[in-house]
Design an enzyme around this catalytic site. Structure first.
Site, PDB file in Angstrom:
ATOM      1  N   HIS A 306       0.821  -1.084   0.038  1.00 38.36           N
ATOM      2  CA  HIS A 306      -0.011   0.078   0.108  1.00 38.36           C
ATOM      3  C   HIS A 306       0.753   1.096  -0.072  1.00 38.36           C
ATOM      4  O   HIS A 306       1.954   1.091   0.556  1.00 38.36           O
ATOM      5  CB  HIS A 306      -0.938  -0.118   1.058  1.00 38.36           C
ATOM      6  CG  HIS A 306      -2.245   0.862   1.137  1.00 38.36           C
ATOM      7  ND1 HIS A 306      -2.247   2.362   1.303  1.00 38.36           N
ATOM      8  CD2 HIS A 306      -3.277   0.678   0.643  1.00 38.36           C
ATOM      9  CE1 HIS A 306      -3.071   2.602   0.968  1.00 38.36           C
ATOM     10  NE2 HIS A 306      -4.094   2.023   0.770  1.00 38.36           N
ATOM     11  N   ASP A 363      -7.622  -5.221  -0.036  1.00 36.13           N
ATOM     12  CA  ASP A 363      -8.431  -6.220  -1.327  1.00 36.13           C
ATOM     13  C   ASP A 363      -7.942  -7.687  -0.889  1.00 36.13           C
ATOM     14  O   ASP A 363      -8.388  -8.706  -1.840  1.00 36.13           O
ATOM     15  CB  ASP A 363      -7.732  -5.744  -2.505  1.00 36.13           C
ATOM     16  CG  ASP A 363      -8.228  -4.274  -2.812  1.00 36.13           C
ATOM     17  OD1 ASP A 363      -7.604  -3.258  -3.235  1.00 36.13           O
ATOM     18  OD2 ASP A 363      -9.529  -4.185  -2.831  1.00 36.13           O
TER      19      ASP A 363
HETATM   20  C1  SDX Z   1      -6.249   0.025  -2.836  1.00 35.15           C
HETATM   21  O1  SDX Z   1      -4.518   4.514  -2.069  1.00 35.15           O
HETATM   22  C2  SDX Z   1      -5.403   4.014  -1.487  1.00 35.15           C
HETATM   23  O2  SDX Z   1      -5.870   4.218  -0.418  1.00 35.15           O
HETATM   24  C3  SDX Z   1      -6.111   2.676  -2.129  1.00 35.15           C
HETATM   25  C4  SDX Z   1      -7.000   1.758  -1.474  1.00 35.15           C
HETATM   26  C5  SDX Z   1      -8.172   2.808  -1.066  1.00 35.15           C
HETATM   27  O3  SDX Z   1      -8.964   2.379  -0.138  1.00 35.15           O
HETATM   28  O4  SDX Z   1      -8.511   3.551  -1.976  1.00 35.15           O
HETATM   29  O5  SDX Z   1      -6.398   1.426  -0.281  1.00 35.15           O
HETATM   30  C6  SDX Z   1      -7.311   0.594  -2.205  1.00 35.15           C
HETATM   31  O6  SDX Z   1      -6.003   0.257  -3.975  1.00 35.15           O
HETATM   32  C7  SDX Z   1      -5.240  -0.877  -2.161  1.00 35.15           C
HETATM   33  C8  SDX Z   1      -4.194  -1.461  -2.981  1.00 35.15           C
HETATM   34  C9  SDX Z   1      -4.418  -2.432  -4.007  1.00 35.15           C
HETATM   35  N1  SDX Z   1      -3.665  -2.825  -4.910  1.00 35.15           N
HETATM   36  C10 SDX Z   1      -3.013  -3.992  -4.896  1.00 35.15           C
HETATM   37  O7  SDX Z   1      -3.061  -4.882  -3.820  1.00 35.15           O
HETATM   38  C11 SDX Z   1      -1.855  -4.253  -5.905  1.00 35.15           C
HETATM   39  C12 SDX Z   1      -0.359  -4.777  -5.336  1.00 35.15           C
HETATM   40  N2  SDX Z   1       0.205  -3.881  -4.713  1.00 35.15           N
HETATM   41  C13 SDX Z   1       1.177  -2.938  -5.391  1.00 35.15           C
HETATM   42  O8  SDX Z   1       0.805  -2.753  -6.815  1.00 35.15           O
HETATM   43  C14 SDX Z   1       1.744  -1.888  -4.529  1.00 35.15           C
HETATM   44  O9  SDX Z   1       1.843  -1.999  -3.478  1.00 35.15           O
HETATM   45  C15 SDX Z   1       0.760  -0.636  -4.687  1.00 35.15           C
HETATM   46  C16 SDX Z   1       0.355  -0.192  -5.941  1.00 35.15           C
HETATM   47  C17 SDX Z   1      -0.740  -0.699  -3.832  1.00 35.15           C
HETATM   48  C18 SDX Z   1       1.365   0.774  -4.026  1.00 35.15           C
HETATM   49  O10 SDX Z   1       2.510   1.135  -4.689  1.00 35.15           O
HETATM   50  P1  SDX Z   1       3.575   2.187  -4.299  1.00 35.15           P
HETATM   51  O11 SDX Z   1       3.104   2.730  -3.080  1.00 35.15           O
HETATM   52  O12 SDX Z   1       3.933   2.769  -5.634  1.00 35.15           O
HETATM   53  O13 SDX Z   1       4.722   1.225  -3.953  1.00 35.15           O
HETATM   54  P2  SDX Z   1       5.587   0.613  -4.999  1.00 35.15           P
HETATM   55  O14 SDX Z   1       4.932  -0.038  -6.014  1.00 35.15           O
HETATM   56  O15 SDX Z   1       6.719   1.486  -5.247  1.00 35.15           O
HETATM   57  O16 SDX Z   1       6.274  -0.763  -4.162  1.00 35.15           O
HETATM   58  C19 SDX Z   1       7.404  -0.304  -3.314  1.00 35.15           C
HETATM   59  C20 SDX Z   1       8.256  -1.537  -3.245  1.00 35.15           C
HETATM   60  C21 SDX Z   1       8.566  -1.658  -4.903  1.00 35.15           C
HETATM   61  O17 SDX Z   1       9.927  -2.589  -4.896  1.00 35.15           O
HETATM   62  P3  SDX Z   1      11.286  -1.629  -5.088  1.00 35.15           P
HETATM   63  O18 SDX Z   1      11.056  -0.991  -6.816  1.00 35.15           O
HETATM   64  O19 SDX Z   1      11.311  -0.581  -4.064  1.00 35.15           O
HETATM   65  O20 SDX Z   1      12.263  -2.549  -5.184  1.00 35.15           O
HETATM   66  O21 SDX Z   1       7.271  -2.912  -2.985  1.00 35.15           O
HETATM   67  C22 SDX Z   1       7.297  -3.762  -3.947  1.00 35.15           C
HETATM   68  C23 SDX Z   1       7.604  -2.758  -5.406  1.00 35.15           C
HETATM   69  O22 SDX Z   1       8.211  -3.695  -6.266  1.00 35.15           O
HETATM   70  N3  SDX Z   1       5.985  -4.094  -4.002  1.00 35.15           N
HETATM   71  C24 SDX Z   1       5.527  -5.304  -4.162  1.00 35.15           C
HETATM   72  C25 SDX Z   1       4.169  -5.213  -3.858  1.00 35.15           C
HETATM   73  N4  SDX Z   1       3.828  -4.083  -3.782  1.00 35.15           N
HETATM   74  C26 SDX Z   1       4.900  -3.295  -3.660  1.00 35.15           C
HETATM   75  N5  SDX Z   1       6.190  -6.572  -4.328  1.00 35.15           N
HETATM   76  C27 SDX Z   1       5.341  -7.660  -4.454  1.00 35.15           C
HETATM   77  N6  SDX Z   1       4.126  -7.692  -4.334  1.00 35.15           N
HETATM   78  C28 SDX Z   1       3.410  -6.380  -4.165  1.00 35.15           C
HETATM   79  N7  SDX Z   1       2.053  -6.505  -3.913  1.00 35.15           N
END
Ligand code: SDX
Length: 428
Positions: A306, A363
């Protein structure tokens, strides 16, 4: 005038930036005059360090895993309140008295029907259209039917449009489901609760009476509460940006639905259950955890991670508890729940997830519950949109009423070609 200032030195010029303090949470550096004073923009793709507005609706402390709606903790609201009451709270700022709640519930119930023409609108879609495609289209089309509530300068029209949107989303979502399974639409039955009415419109048929199962109604209502609002997430920011141009509320909410559909956002609930189905049994989990950690593999653990929560999403805590309640009520069991529990356990022991502070979010478990209740995965994000509509509408109203609000128009760091002269095609 802010009591506190931050000092910025740039190109041998030093300027003071007012520091603004909220009621709780990080202070903000007010950079509204920065470009005028320095000729430079700030740069923050993804807005990871940017506050876009002032709001009194929802507060999140990502480090502590705290979520408050108008000051009330989500855990207390989920356990003790109802979606109608939380909707009133978000829209009006205070918990309602019994009479206020009864009046609000009655008002909403009087807007649950759709203009009859809209039912023909559905027939233009293929039967296998994704419900979110239908939601985008139908909600965007509402402004063609409700002209009397599109003047955003009129508080009364804003109020009616807000009530219409909250009231009609269950009908629109249920009709999207009915259309996808080739069953007739059911009209709302206002003798039922907001959530009971939705369940009947979704799973009832004209051929026989539909009995709402109280435990399922309670679980569904709680799921709606958990999805109601969440500060300035991507879809809420989309609604605010659309609204800042003066677009009508129906168009703004349609824009929010479109943004929510993405798998990184609201589409994650559908993707998370599909992921659990792909993993299948717990013995396959280590392989998928390794894939999620592999930078060269686009696979991510859906429902994990998140932008704000660097601790357990408090909504996921309630969601996990609700799984067992629904299983017990419906006397069902889905082995995918065990897979989800084991996946969470193994991921949270893994250094990659610990270091990056990746926890289950709202989720991760929702799909297991929705599937047990009987929804197809394609309906999951439509249910998220149904519940989030009250948050979007409350944020939209707050933005319209904010005297500081102007049309949102970010700038950029331009890296394209500098000016050059046109060359006729014969000379290229
Ligand atoms: C919702 O914003 C909100 O409040 C949203 C929400 C709401 O109520 O409105 O809470 C609802 O959208 C919840 C999130 C649902 N999405 C997912 O579950 C999809 C999987 N999660 C990721 O795509 C990610 O965690 C995000 C999109 C949710 C957040 O992305 P960020 O903040 O841009 O973080 P990032 O992608 O830069 O990740 C940071 C690091 C990265 O590694 P590095 O590049 O630093 O090496 O963590 C890794 C990412 O690769 N990472 C994951 C991961 N999520 C982040 N690695 C594996 N699995 C994951 N799920």
């Amino acid at each position: 005038m802010a009591d506190k200032q931050a000092t910025l030195t740039y190109n041998d010029k030093t300027i003071d930036l007012p520091v603004l303090e909220g009621s709780v949470g990080p202070e903000v550096l007010d950079i509204r005059k920065l470009y005028g004073q320095t000729g430079a923009f700030t740069y923050d793709p993804g807005y990871k360090s940017t506050g876009s507005c002032e709001s009194a609706l929802t507060y999140i402390d990502g480090d502590e895993g705290v979520l408050l709606h108008r000051g009330y903790p989500i855990g207390q609201l989920a356990e003790q309140s109802s979606f109608m009451e939380v909707s009133y709270l978000l829209l009006n700022g205070e918990l309602p008295s019994k009479d206020e709640l009864d009046d609000f519930t009655y008002t909403i119930s009087r807007h649950t029907m759709l203009h009859e023409q809209l039912s023909t609108f559905y027939r233009g879609f293929r039967r296998d259209a994704h419900p979110m495609a239908i939601m985008c289209g139908v909600v965007g089309a509402l402004s063609a039917f409700y002209h009397d509530s599109t003047d955003i300068s009129d508080p009364e029209q804003r109020k009616i449009a807000s009530h219409r949107l909250v009231a009609k989303m269950p009908t629109i979502a249920a009709m999207a489901y009915k259309y996808s399974v080739g069953q007739p639409f059911l009209y709302p039955d206002n003798s039922l609760s907001y959530t009971g009415n939705f369940l009947r419109m979704t799973f009832g048929v004209p051929a026989e009476p539909y009995e709402v199962v109280p435990a399922v109604e309670k679980a569904m209502d709680r799921i709606f509460i958990l999805h109601a609002d969440h500060e300035q997430n991507a879809s809420t920011s989309t609604v605010r940006l659309a609204g800042s141009s003066g677009a009508n509320p129906f168009a703004c909410i349609a824009a929010g639905i479109a943004c929510l559909w993405g798998p990184a956002h609201g589409g994650a609930n559908e993707a998370a259950l599909n992921m659990l189905r792909e993993i299948g049994t717990p013995d396959k989990i280590p392989h998928y955890i390794e894939r999620a950690k592999d930078k060269n593999d686009p696979f991510r653990l859906m429902g994990f991670g998140h932008r704000v929560y660097k601790n357990y999403d408090p909504r996921a805590t309630v969601m996990q508890k609700t799984v067992r309640e629904v299983f017990d009520a419906l006397k069902v069991n889905d082995p995918l729940f065990e897979t989800a529990l084991r996946l969470e356990e193994l991921a949270l022991q893994d250094d990659y997830f610990i270091e990056k502070k990746l926890f289950p979010n709202v989720d991760f478990y929702s799909g297991v519950i929705l599937s047990a209740i009987g929804f197809p995965t394609t309906m999951f994000t439509a249910l998220f949109a149904l519940a989030r509509t009250v948050g979007w509408v409350a944020q939209w109203n707050e933005m319209i009423s904010d005297p500081a609000q102007v049309i949102g128009r970010p700038r950029q760091l331009y890296t394209g070609p500098t000016q050059r002269d046109y060359v006729p095609v014969g000379q290229r």
